[in-house]
Design a protein around this motif. Sequence first.
Motif, mmCIF file in Angstrom:
data_model
loop_
_atom_site.group_PDB
_atom_site.id
_atom_site.type_symbol
_atom_site.label_atom_id
_atom_site.label_comp_id
_atom_site.label_asym_id
_atom_site.label_seq_id
_atom_site.Cartn_x
_atom_site.Cartn_y
_atom_site.Cartn_z
ATOM 1 N N LEU A 421 0.845 -1.198 0.000
ATOM 2 C CA LEU A 421 0.000 0.000 0.000
ATOM 3 C C LEU A 421 0.883 1.252 0.000
ATOM 4 O O LEU A 421 0.618 2.220 -0.710
ATOM 5 N N ALA A 422 1.988 1.177 0.762
ATOM 6 C CA ALA A 422 2.881 2.337 0.852
ATOM 7 C C ALA A 422 3.485 2.666 -0.511
ATOM 8 O O ALA A 422 3.579 3.842 -0.890
ATOM 9 N N VAL A 423 3.873 1.621 -1.257
ATOM 10 C CA VAL A 423 4.460 1.855 -2.586
ATOM 11 C C VAL A 423 3.422 2.502 -3.500
ATOM 12 O O VAL A 423 3.690 3.489 -4.189
ATOM 13 N N ILE A 424 2.208 1.923 -3.480
ATOM 14 C CA ILE A 424 1.151 2.455 -4.348
ATOM 15 C C ILE A 424 0.873 3.925 -4.018
ATOM 16 O O ILE A 424 0.757 4.775 -4.894
ATOM 17 N N ARG A 425 0.846 4.195 -2.725
ATOM 18 C CA ARG A 425 0.574 5.569 -2.274
ATOM 19 C C ARG A 425 1.669 6.519 -2.771
ATOM 20 O O ARG A 425 1.390 7.609 -3.275
ATOM 21 N N ALA A 426 2.920 6.054 -2.666
ATOM 22 C CA ALA A 426 4.051 6.885 -3.093
ATOM 23 C C ALA A 426 3.986 7.164 -4.592
ATOM 24 O O ALA A 426 4.200 8.297 -5.044
ATOM 25 N N VAL A 427 3.687 6.115 -5.372
ATOM 26 C CA VAL A 427 3.634 6.296 -6.834
ATOM 27 C C VAL A 427 2.509 7.266 -7.190
ATOM 28 O O VAL A 427 2.685 8.162 -8.025
ATOM 29 N N LEU A 428 1.373 7.096 -6.536
ATOM 30 C CA LEU A 428 0.245 7.990 -6.837
ATOM 31 C C LEU A 428 0.606 9.440 -6.496
ATOM 32 O O LEU A 428 0.276 10.369 -7.242
ATOM 33 N N GLY A 429 1.332 9.608 -5.369
ATOM 34 C CA GLY A 429 1.737 10.954 -4.951
ATOM 35 C C GLY A 429 2.636 11.601 -5.994
ATOM 36 O O GLY A 429 2.395 12.722 -6.436
ATOM 37 N N ILE A 430 3.661 10.868 -6.414
ATOM 38 C CA ILE A 430 4.602 11.398 -7.420
ATOM 39 C C ILE A 430 3.872 11.662 -8.724
ATOM 40 O O ILE A 430 4.100 12.668 -9.391
ATOM 41 N N GLY A 431 2.982 10.709 -9.100
ATOM 42 C CA GLY A 431 2.211 10.880 -10.325
ATOM 43 C C GLY A 431 1.446 12.195 -10.314
ATOM 44 O O GLY A 431 1.452 12.935 -11.288
ATOM 45 N N ARG A 432 0.812 12.464 -9.173
ATOM 46 C CA ARG A 432 0.036 13.721 -9.054
ATOM 47 C C ARG A 432 0.957 14.929 -9.205
ATOM 48 O O ARG A 432 0.675 15.854 -9.951
ATOM 49 N N ASP A 433 2.121 14.866 -8.509
ATOM 50 C CA ASP A 433 3.038 16.007 -8.544
ATOM 51 C C ASP A 433 3.585 16.266 -9.942
ATOM 52 O O ASP A 433 3.789 17.405 -10.347
ATOM 53 N N LEU A 434 3.879 15.174 -10.669
ATOM 54 C CA LEU A 434 4.553 15.341 -11.965
ATOM 55 C C LEU A 434 3.600 15.279 -13.152
ATOM 56 O O LEU A 434 4.022 15.370 -14.296
ATOM 57 N N GLY A 435 2.330 15.087 -12.879
ATOM 58 C CA GLY A 435 1.358 15.009 -13.970
ATOM 59 C C GLY A 435 1.480 13.711 -14.764
ATOM 60 O O GLY A 435 1.263 13.692 -15.975
ATOM 61 N N ILE A 436 1.869 12.632 -14.095
ATOM 62 C CA ILE A 436 1.966 11.322 -14.761
ATOM 63 C C ILE A 436 0.753 10.496 -14.349
ATOM 64 O O ILE A 436 0.471 10.352 -13.151
ATOM 65 N N LYS A 437 0.047 9.954 -15.366
ATOM 66 C CA LYS A 437 -1.121 9.149 -15.014
ATOM 67 C C LYS A 437 -0.683 7.814 -14.423
ATOM 68 O O LYS A 437 0.339 7.261 -14.827
ATOM 69 N N VAL A 438 -1.478 7.293 -13.494
ATOM 70 C CA VAL A 438 -1.121 6.027 -12.851
ATOM 71 C C VAL A 438 -2.218 4.998 -13.132
ATOM 72 O O VAL A 438 -3.401 5.276 -12.956
ATOM 73 N N VAL A 439 -1.797 3.812 -13.599
ATOM 74 C CA VAL A 439 -2.746 2.723 -13.829
ATOM 75 C C VAL A 439 -2.398 1.596 -12.855
ATOM 76 O O VAL A 439 -1.234 1.212 -12.740
ATOM 77 N N ALA A 451 -10.073 -0.070 -2.381
ATOM 78 C CA ALA A 451 -8.842 0.423 -1.751
ATOM 79 C C ALA A 451 -8.128 1.391 -2.684
ATOM 80 O O ALA A 451 -7.622 2.431 -2.244
ATOM 81 N N LEU A 452 -8.108 1.058 -3.970
ATOM 82 C CA LEU A 452 -7.424 1.924 -4.935
ATOM 83 C C LEU A 452 -8.137 3.273 -5.062
ATOM 84 O O LEU A 452 -7.503 4.335 -5.119
ATOM 85 N N LEU A 453 -9.454 3.204 -5.096
ATOM 86 C CA LEU A 453 -10.232 4.450 -5.216
ATOM 87 C C LEU A 453 -9.962 5.356 -4.025
ATOM 88 O O LEU A 453 -9.804 6.565 -4.156
ATOM 89 N N GLN A 454 -9.886 4.705 -2.884
ATOM 90 C CA GLN A 454 -9.651 5.479 -1.670
ATOM 91 C C GLN A 454 -8.298 6.196 -1.704
ATOM 92 O O GLN A 454 -8.133 7.284 -1.166
ATOM 93 N N GLU A 455 -7.336 5.561 -2.375
ATOM 94 C CA GLU A 455 -6.006 6.184 -2.506
ATOM 95 C C GLU A 455 -5.983 7.211 -3.631
ATOM 96 O O GLU A 455 -4.963 7.843 -3.869
#
Length: 499
Positions: A421-439, A451-455
């Motif tokens: 969960l921590a990794v997913i959260r980190a990737v989503l955070g960076i994605g948001r900051d850099l404008g990279i979409k996350v799948v 769980a994913l929606l919540q993140e």
Amino acid sequence: MKSEGRVKDFVSEVYRHRTREVIWITENAWYVRDGDGNPIFIEGTIQDATDRITNLAFVERQANLDTLTGVASRFRFLRCLEEETLPGKTGCTLYSIDFDRFKEVNDLLGHATGDLVLKLLAKRLQSIVNEPSILARLGGDEFAILQPSLNSQSSIEAMAKKIIASLREPLRISGHDLTLGASVGISMFPSQATGAEDLLGNADFALFQAKAAGRNGFRIFDLELRSDIQHRKELEQDLRDAITGEQLELYYQPIVEGGTGVVQGYEALMRWNHPKRGFLPPSQFIPVAEDAGLMTDLGNWAIKRACQQAAILPPHIMIAVNVSPSQFRSASILVKLRRVLEETRLDPKRLILEITETAILTDEALAEKLLREIQALGVGIALDDFGTGFSSLSYLQRFPFNKVKIDRSFVAGIVDQPANLAVIRAVLGIGRDLGIKVVAEGVETKMQVDALLQEGCKLMQGYYYGKPKPYVEIVGDQSVAELSTLIPKAPDTKIRLVR
Ligand code: C2E
Ligand code: CA
Ligand code: CA
């Protein structure tokens, strides 16, 4: 009088009269007959042949010994091997040895050092080989030991370990501490081979297996493994016909907006409809294609086919195509991409290439340049299987990705593994900051979706939303009205909508 008929022509060892030193002579004699043909005496010559004979002995010794290391030569080894595998012989064991990092030593420190390493290591091997076994250098850094006896599994293993241990000890050469290590392949006669050639081939095959499994290991030949390789060879042959024979097909798996399930695009996944073996997934032929150097052809076919098929899907539908590391590294990918986009008239913005980090590892600067050139065409790039290799979050900052796909192993653990969960959260955070979409890949359950929606993960792909399916089926999912308005825009695109 006439002379005819050889009496003698031989070589013998005699003593030189005065010095008593041994010399070699050749004698050549014939009858001398009278007019009636009766022999009256024998006439002949004697020649000192010492030089010739000692040269011959020298040549013979040379042929039997490896000049660099002094161990048996390939020539002698093959002769012994032939002898030990004659019918009626009790049996023998062959160890094929290859140094693990010899090429590096040669390349980095030069051939003179390479030769020295070979000499020293040959000496170590010689010290563990007892008569009547023989140690030979077959060429380069390839050595072999032939034990003219049948041995128990445990004594063979003990010998293999001894060989590896002896070669693993560091060598100190011109200020460098070198640790090479070695791999060993073993085969036995007659239980595993029909003759000398077969025995050599099988030991080499086991050696290949040992090397593939990592360094400093040994393998005893296994008949089943051999048929595995034959199977692979056959597949490789068939694969060459697969592209031209229209045996390949792309399946499409939806990538959706999590929660609503609205299809945003599809990932194209290759399948091989093998004429005899049936439908094969990529795991069964992509490694074969990689080894055979066919991956670029296969991958280019996939890009072209995906673009052709995507061109007549509704314009909001994105299409993702996997690009293998070897295909990505070949300079022709840009040319191919341009041509395909032109031919199919697909809007480049609808195409996204999925690459894994392996594609960028070998030459990061070159990879970055290529990524930017591809993006300059309007095509997007996704980093696939994020989290499975070395991929660190810094990759996302360094390279210009448009998308990142979180590997399904993380999604599988999102509910009960805090680290995932921590990794997913980190990737989503960076994605948001850099404008990279996350799948998120491999989404299989409602719990994972929640769980994913919540993140805050918006894009999802996985069996929960749909398995990969044939093109005709995804066409069926799209509105027919939309399709009919689109077809005229791509007049030279030949697509069969029905299978
Ligand atoms: P990938 O790019 O990571 O593709 C996703 C794989 O995960 C696909 O396997 C897909 O069927 C599978 N998958 C999707 N959702 C789920 C799920 O919910 N659960 C599970 N257990 N699996 C799921 P597939 O089709 O067997 O492809 C395997 C790999 O082969 C792909 O992994 C990709 O690396 C490679 N591949 C497929 N087609 C191509 C191609 O055209 N070119 C290249 N270079 N590689 C390809
Ligand atoms: Ca992929
Ligand atoms: Ca993936």
